[in-house]
Design a protein around this motif. Sequence first.
Motif, mmCIF file in Angstrom:
data_model
loop_
_atom_site.group_PDB
_atom_site.id
_atom_site.type_symbol
_atom_site.label_atom_id
_atom_site.label_comp_id
_atom_site.label_asym_id
_atom_site.label_seq_id
_atom_site.Cartn_x
_atom_site.Cartn_y
_atom_site.Cartn_z
ATOM 1 N N THR A 16 0.831 -1.199 0.000
ATOM 2 C CA THR A 16 0.000 0.000 0.000
ATOM 3 C C THR A 16 0.870 1.255 0.000
ATOM 4 O O THR A 16 0.364 2.352 -0.205
ATOM 5 C CB THR A 16 -0.924 0.018 1.231
ATOM 6 O OG1 THR A 16 -0.129 -0.050 2.409
ATOM 7 C CG2 THR A 16 -1.908 -1.145 1.189
ATOM 8 N N GLN A 17 2.164 1.094 0.216
ATOM 9 C CA GLN A 17 3.088 2.216 0.304
ATOM 10 C C GLN A 17 3.507 2.714 -1.074
ATOM 11 O O GLN A 17 3.370 2.022 -2.076
ATOM 12 C CB GLN A 17 4.350 1.808 1.069
ATOM 13 C CG GLN A 17 4.099 1.305 2.465
ATOM 14 C CD GLN A 17 5.363 0.760 3.100
ATOM 15 O OE1 GLN A 17 6.434 0.769 2.518
ATOM 16 N NE2 GLN A 17 5.238 0.270 4.319
ATOM 17 N N LYS A 18 4.085 3.928 -1.114
ATOM 18 C CA LYS A 18 4.657 4.466 -2.349
ATOM 19 C C LYS A 18 6.084 3.974 -2.558
ATOM 20 O O LYS A 18 6.527 3.786 -3.680
ATOM 21 C CB LYS A 18 4.669 5.998 -2.307
ATOM 22 C CG LYS A 18 3.310 6.623 -2.445
ATOM 23 C CD LYS A 18 3.413 8.129 -2.500
ATOM 24 C CE LYS A 18 2.044 8.755 -2.651
ATOM 25 N NZ LYS A 18 2.105 10.193 -2.849
ATOM 26 N N SER A 45 2.749 -1.061 -6.275
ATOM 27 C CA SER A 45 2.706 -0.200 -5.087
ATOM 28 C C SER A 45 1.391 0.578 -5.039
ATOM 29 O O SER A 45 0.594 0.548 -5.981
ATOM 30 C CB SER A 45 3.887 0.766 -5.095
ATOM 31 O OG SER A 45 3.840 1.595 -6.236
ATOM 32 N N GLU A 46 1.198 1.248 -3.928
ATOM 33 C CA GLU A 46 0.025 2.096 -3.704
ATOM 34 C C GLU A 46 -1.297 1.356 -3.927
ATOM 35 O O GLU A 46 -2.242 1.884 -4.502
ATOM 36 C CB GLU A 46 0.090 3.352 -4.574
ATOM 37 C CG GLU A 46 1.311 4.208 -4.290
ATOM 38 C CD GLU A 46 1.343 5.471 -5.110
ATOM 39 O OE1 GLU A 46 0.343 6.205 -5.115
ATOM 40 O OE2 GLU A 46 2.384 5.715 -5.754
ATOM 41 N N ASP A 48 -4.834 0.067 -3.243
ATOM 42 C CA ASP A 48 -6.031 0.392 -2.479
ATOM 43 C C ASP A 48 -6.659 -0.958 -2.126
ATOM 44 O O ASP A 48 -7.281 -1.608 -2.966
ATOM 45 C CB ASP A 48 -6.982 1.238 -3.325
ATOM 46 C CG ASP A 48 -8.294 1.553 -2.627
ATOM 47 O OD1 ASP A 48 -8.661 0.862 -1.647
ATOM 48 O OD2 ASP A 48 -8.967 2.505 -3.082
ATOM 49 N N SER A 54 -4.695 -0.248 -8.042
ATOM 50 C CA SER A 54 -3.534 0.617 -7.864
ATOM 51 C C SER A 54 -3.481 1.585 -9.042
ATOM 52 O O SER A 54 -3.684 1.173 -10.188
ATOM 53 C CB SER A 54 -2.243 -0.193 -7.822
ATOM 54 O OG SER A 54 -1.122 0.675 -7.819
ATOM 55 N N ILE A 56 -0.852 2.879 -10.082
ATOM 56 C CA ILE A 56 0.510 2.748 -10.603
ATOM 57 C C ILE A 56 0.644 1.462 -11.426
ATOM 58 O O ILE A 56 0.179 0.407 -11.019
ATOM 59 C CB ILE A 56 1.532 2.712 -9.438
ATOM 60 C CG1 ILE A 56 1.343 3.897 -8.488
ATOM 61 C CG2 ILE A 56 2.960 2.625 -9.944
ATOM 62 C CD1 ILE A 56 1.527 5.253 -9.120
#
Length: 92
Positions: A16-18, A45-46, A48, A54, A56
């Motif tokens: 869930t992180q960048k 990454s990122e 939801d 995501s 990305i």
Amino acid sequence: TENGVPNRFIEVKGTTQKEFNFYWSSNEIKMAKKNGDSYWIYYISEIDVQNKTSPIEPKIFQDPFENIFSNSKYSKQIESYHIQEQPVVDKK
């Protein structure tokens, strides 16, 4: 492939992180080393979690043992050890 033997082994890592950050087990590392160019990591990454999406596009790494694990661009940190009692050897 036509003969049913996989020609690509894909491991998916997500967060869930960048930041580019994931855990990689010793078994996964061994498999990546063994399979070389046939082994891929798809890193997402990122994420939801609620919507399972995501914004990305995945980062894709072929031969991650060479391109991630053996690359000084990425830091590695050992975070656990497997502890096992050794069998007792009878010294008769």
